[in-house]
Design a protein around this motif. Structure first.
Motif, PDB file in Angstrom:
ATOM      1  N   GLN A 161      38.739 -30.418 -23.485  1.00 40.76           N
ATOM      2  CA  GLN A 161      39.310 -30.002 -24.764  1.00 40.76           C
ATOM      3  C   GLN A 161      38.351 -30.295 -25.917  1.00 40.76           C
ATOM      4  N   THR A 281      42.851 -16.089 -19.426  1.00 42.55           N
ATOM      5  CA  THR A 281      42.610 -17.498 -19.692  1.00 42.55           C
ATOM      6  C   THR A 281      41.311 -17.933 -19.045  1.00 42.55           C
ATOM      7  N   LEU A 282      40.521 -18.595 -19.856  1.00 43.11           N
ATOM      8  CA  LEU A 282      39.236 -19.093 -19.401  1.00 43.11           C
ATOM      9  C   LEU A 282      39.443 -20.375 -18.615  1.00 43.11           C
ATOM     10  N   GLU A 379      45.589 -28.366 -14.238  1.00 47.66           N
ATOM     11  CA  GLU A 379      47.013 -28.206 -14.573  1.00 47.66           C
ATOM     12  C   GLU A 379      47.277 -26.817 -15.141  1.00 47.66           C
ATOM     13  N   MET A 380      46.377 -26.402 -16.051  1.00 48.74           N
ATOM     14  CA  MET A 380      46.553 -25.102 -16.690  1.00 48.74           C
ATOM     15  C   MET A 380      46.488 -23.997 -15.642  1.00 48.74           C
ATOM     16  N   GLU A 382      47.246 -24.214 -12.511  1.00 45.47           N
ATOM     17  CA  GLU A 382      48.449 -24.223 -11.685  1.00 45.47           C
ATOM     18  C   GLU A 382      49.640 -23.617 -12.425  1.00 45.47           C
ATOM     19  N   ARG A 383      49.730 -23.923 -13.734  1.00 47.75           N
ATOM     20  CA  ARG A 383      50.848 -23.369 -14.505  1.00 47.75           C
ATOM     21  C   ARG A 383      50.816 -21.846 -14.498  1.00 47.75           C
ATOM     22  N   ILE A 384      49.621 -21.283 -14.587  1.00 51.66           N
ATOM     23  CA  ILE A 384      49.507 -19.832 -14.705  1.00 51.66           C
ATOM     24  C   ILE A 384      49.646 -19.142 -13.350  1.00 51.66           C
ATOM     25  N   THR A 385      49.014 -19.732 -12.324  1.00 58.29           N
ATOM     26  CA  THR A 385      48.960 -19.019 -11.045  1.00 58.29           C
ATOM     27  C   THR A 385      49.954 -19.536 -10.019  1.00 58.29           C
ATOM     28  N   ASP A 386      50.522 -20.718 -10.269  1.00 59.55           N
ATOM     29  CA  ASP A 386      51.430 -21.327  -9.305  1.00 59.55           C
ATOM     30  C   ASP A 386      50.687 -21.764  -8.035  1.00 59.55           C
TER      31      ASP A 386
END
Lengths: 637, 260
Positions: A161, A281-282, A379-380, A382-386
């Motif tokens: 970040q 998303t990058l 984490e990001m 996983e949130r997007i692609t499951d």
């Protein structure tokens, strides 16, 4: 069009010092008599507004978001480069300069890039002083990592970040000035016109996005720090609000647009899933430090990744570019991904994806070490692609991410309109035909913190501080033009939404002006875009009215400008008959499929001059002279 | 999948709002929640109706612009996830879903799901910074920072300023937001000189903006998309109490130093 770069003569190492001494200064007591307008509040905008206010100028800062802290710099993940050589691994200012020039495929201005490399060092100091929590080692000193296109570890970072932390540092410096009353902040305001009187910038016209009021703000100089135009592709890694309106309006008022076709397609993004997708998303390039990129060796292999044995995998970056491997620069890694997918070896439901696999790194370093470095990115994902990337390789594919092109500026960051300065991604100056990882944050803060405070003085010292009268014909004309345009957009009442036009434009741009371009495709795009634009002005549907918060109207105005800018990008790509950096013309490649530059014909900046609606713009050239580096074929093999 | 949405519609700050029912048909579970709203809005525009206004920008959970109260929970059902990163696979076909804006006196509604969060900016302007004028910085490695401190400062600095903590708090307190900034800067050597003044001025501004007080419900931590722990509020309170108790003495000492 006057394209004098004003780059100082003399030794490369001494140019910026010499120039700073020669720049005229504004007396401290006089600075408060000058008003500077800053449009944008990202790293360049917030940094610039804060530093100009600290110097004593009156600053007015504008952003379209609800707070300056939301600017898209915040989304940068990987890091920021600085030639500190803290790793003792052979880095130096000259090496950062050289890497950046070479990474940009020898299409950037030497003097600017060297200054950037010099300033990089001070940026890190300043950020630390402002409280940016960079990653540290156990001894308490700053940590580094390496990132694509470099063989030294010169990247400073704050987990995944970095952009957020750097922006919050600049934002807090800006808020401090707002609290002191030296900066007036106008959030939820969008710049829709620049006011030019007697050949120089005197202010801007903005729309208050809450009330719809069209207002003028006058100043002695106008700085545009409004970011890039990657959203012209509709699907990109940029924020939804990112737009080219400010720079495009300035272009139409006389600011030359440089190298519009130099766009960056980032290799590591999450692949597209569906028709209604709104953004891509990058996944930070820093992941390529520890992840290995591969596809199945044979086309059409649909087995799950864990069932494909090692010897049936193609780690194509390591194979094709043994010395840089997975850290090959962005343009090269993106094209390689496209090539293996075009061969039918892509993975995922649509076949447009490649694996980024952390299994080896997890085995070598342990899951905890990987979590510490990249936890938020995993984490990001996983949130997007499951899907859990600690167990299953990530799937990635290139996406539009950054634009190296932008408004032409001289060494003082001034455009071809006297008094209009352009900072950060909005200008064209430092990255040539391809930007290296962790260099965008560096340039944004360099321009904002350390270049504009000096450079603007040289202009302001030569003009008297005075506001033009509110009823000056040019002021009234600019306001009328803005109001007319808004009512035209609202009055069409056709059938298609602004987003529908944006999506269609994006498809055209991606197809014909994306990762690979050729003459016939670009000529097709140059037919399709004007036709789409014509339909836009006949068949657009914007609901509601101007005198309210109207997001459809905001989008419509931005799409209208993208419909013109997209055409210029294709025109520029067609005129540049060579391949360099992110601009890959299929007609100009080596037998191995690498970019073939034409230094005899195209070692220049292409600068476009706007002429009139539906008239062909004029292409000018600023020749690029290399005194300190040898123009070489860019090889990462 | 098909959903029924109850959406808060409010023309502007002056008008009263109300819930309006919409059908969101043919939604893919791979869409994000905001993409579902995009689809609905496209259909509304085509029917000539006013689309639902909502704040959003980066759509990757970092800018902090988005925020919808979904079925009574700020940012919806998935923990540590902003509205833009919530995907429709978190819902079931046939669900009825309620969408409301953040509700707090200090966050007045501007339109539909959009609220005015400029109070947060004013709190930062009051003291959420280190006064380090550009150009004045020493070498970045001149002052070592313990890794643990740098890491903790980062954990606090990761706040995205979305305001979910305020929306979730029964008192509409901004304590978690303010505490995150006080912790971030208070953990670093660069933040020490202004540490006491920072606590006083930020807390004073928070009160002036009309946010409530913290009474330890912990709802803020539960909805925070960045998982900022409520324990940081204790750090803020500690700094604030210490600053309040030593205020006169610190001024006196400074006076003596000047006199001496």
């Amino acid at each position: 069009m006057n394209l004098d770069s004003r780059a100082p003569s003399g030794l490369l190492e001494k140019k910026w010092d010499k120039h700073r001494f020669e720049l005229k200064l504004v007396n401290p007591a006089n600075k408060r008599k000058y008003t500077v307008i800053m449009v944008g509040s990202g790293l360049a905008g917030a940094g610039g507004a804060a530093s100009l206010a600290e110097l004593g100028y009156q600053v007015k800062c504008f952003c379209y978001q609800d707070s300056p802290r939301r600017a898209h710099s915040i989304a940068a993940q990987g890091g920021i480069n600085a030639a500190k050589n803290y790793r003792n691994d052979g880095d130096s200012v000259f090496r950062l300069f050289y890497d950046t020039i070479k990474g940009g495929d020898f299409r950037a201005r030497e003097a600017n890039v060297y200054r950037l490399a010099q300033i990089s060092v001070n940026i890190i100091y300043q950020c630390v002083a402002l409280g940016v929590p960079f990653a540290r080692e156990y001894g308490g000193l700053l940590d580094n990592r390496s990132i694509g296109g470099a063989q030294v570890s010169r990247t400073f970072y704050a987990r995944g970040q970095t952009g957020q932390q750097l922006l919050l540092g600049a934002y807090q410096a800006l808020e401090r000035q707002i609290g002191l009353g030296t900066v007036q902040m106008f959030s939820r305001h969008e710049m829709l016109e620049v006011i030019v009187i007697d050949g120089r910038a005197r202010g801007i016209v903005v729309r208050d996005l809450v009330t719809g009021d069209v207002e003028t703000h006058v100043g002695d100089a106008v700085c545009l720090a409004t970011g890039g135009y990657a959203s012209v592709f509709h699907l990109s890694t940029n924020a939804k609000g990112c737009n080219a309106t400010a720079v495009w309006r300035a272009h139409k008022k006389g600011a030359g647009f440089a190298n519009p076709c130099f766009t960056q397609i980032h290799p590591t993004c999450i692949p597209v899933t569906g028709e209604n997708q709104s953004k891509l998303t990058l996944m930070s390039e820093s992941l390529r430090n520890d992840g290995r990129v591969w596809v199945p060796g044979t086309p059409g292999d649909r087995r799950p990744p864990n069932e494909i044995p090692e010897d049936e995998r193609d780690y194509y970056l390591e194979r094709m570019y043994p010395s840089f491997g997975n850290l090959a620069p962005r343009d090269i890694a993106s094209r390689a991904a496209k090539r293996v997918c075009d061969e039918g070896r892509g993975v995922g439901p649509a076949g447009y994806g490649v694996y980024l696999d952390f299994a080896d790194a997890i085995e070598r370093l342990g899951e905890q070490a990987i979590r510490e470095k990249y936890g938020n990115l995993f984490e990001m994902y996983e949130r997007i692609t499951d899907e859990n990337p600690y167990r299953v390789p990530m799937r990635i594919y290139p996406a539009s991410h950054y634009t190296m092109g932008g408004l032409w500026v001289d060494y003082n960051l001034m455009s071809t309109i006297p008094g209009v300065f352009v900072l950060g991604e909005a200008n064209f100056s430092d990255h040539g035909a391809n930007r290296l990882g962790a260099s965008a944050l560096m340039q944004g803060l360099a321009d904002g913190y350390f270049v504009i405070p000096y450079a603007i003085g040289s202009y302001l010292a030569g003009v008297k501080p005075a506001a033009p009268a509110d009823d000056h014909p040019e002021m009234r004309a600019a306001v009328t033009a803005v109001r007319d345009r808004l009512s035209t957009l609202l009055g069409i009442k056709g059938q298609r939404t602004p987003t529908a036009f944006h999506r269609e434009l994006g498809r055209i741009m991606w197809e014909y002006c994306g990762m690979a371009r050729n003459r016939s495709g670009l000529e097709t795009a140059l037919q399709k875009i004007p036709a789409l634009r014509e339909e836009f002005w006949q068949n657009l549907n914007v609901t509601g009215e101007n005198a309210e918060l109207n997001q459809a109207l905001e989008v419509a105005g931005r799409v209208a400008d993208f419909l013109e800018l997209g055409e210029l990008m294709c025109r520029d790509a067609l005129a540049r008959e060579e391949s360099c950096g992110g601009h890959f013309r299929e007609e100009y490649q080596t037998e191995e499929g690498e970019a073939r530059r034409d230094d005899a014909g195209f070692c220049h900046v292409a600068v476009w001059e706007y002429t009139a609606p539906d008239r062909t713009p004029l292409r000018h050239q600023e020749p690029l002279v290399f005194e300190n580096v040898q123009l070489a074929t860019r090889s990462y093999k | 999948m098909n959903l029924t949405l109850q959406v808060w519609r409010q023309k502007n700050a002056q008008s009263p709002g109300r819930f309006v029912t919409y059908q969101a048909a043919d939604i893919s579970p791979d869409m994000s929640f905001l993409e579902m709203l995009d689809v609905l809005n496209e259909r509304l525009i085509q029917k000539g109706e006013d689309p639902i206004a909502f704040d959003h920008d980066c759509r990757e959970g970092i800018c902090g612009a988005c925020g919808v109260v979904i079925d009574g929970t700020a940012h919806g059902p998935r923990r540590r996830t902003t509205t833009c990163q919530l995907h429709m696979r978190s819902f079931r076909d046939g669900d009825e879903v309620t969408l409301e804006p953040w509700r707090a006196r200090a966050f007045p509604v501007i339109k539909d799901l959009i609220v005015d969060r400029s109070a947060f900016d004013r709190i930062i302007a009051a003291g959420g910074f280190v006064s380090a004028p550009i150009g004045s910085a020493p070498d970045g490695n001149a002052i070592p920072v313990r890794k643990e401190n740098a890491d903790l400062a980062f954990d606090a600095a990761t706040c995205i300023g979305c305001g979910a903590c305020v929306a979730a708090c029964p008192n509409a307190s901004a304590s978690l937001f303010v505490a995150a900034k006080i912790t971030h800067l208070g953990m670093l050597p660069q933040g020490q000189p202004e540490r006491m003044e920072r606590a006083l001025s930020m807390v004073a501004q928070m009160d002036a903006e009309g946010f409530g007080s913290c009474t330890n419900h912990g709802e803020c931590e539960a909805v925070c998309p960045k998982g900022i722990p409520v324990a940081f509020i204790a750090r803020m309170n500690a700094d604030f109490i210490k600053a309040s108790l030593t205020k006169g003495r610190r001024v006196a000492q400074a006076g003596e130093a000047t006199a001496g």
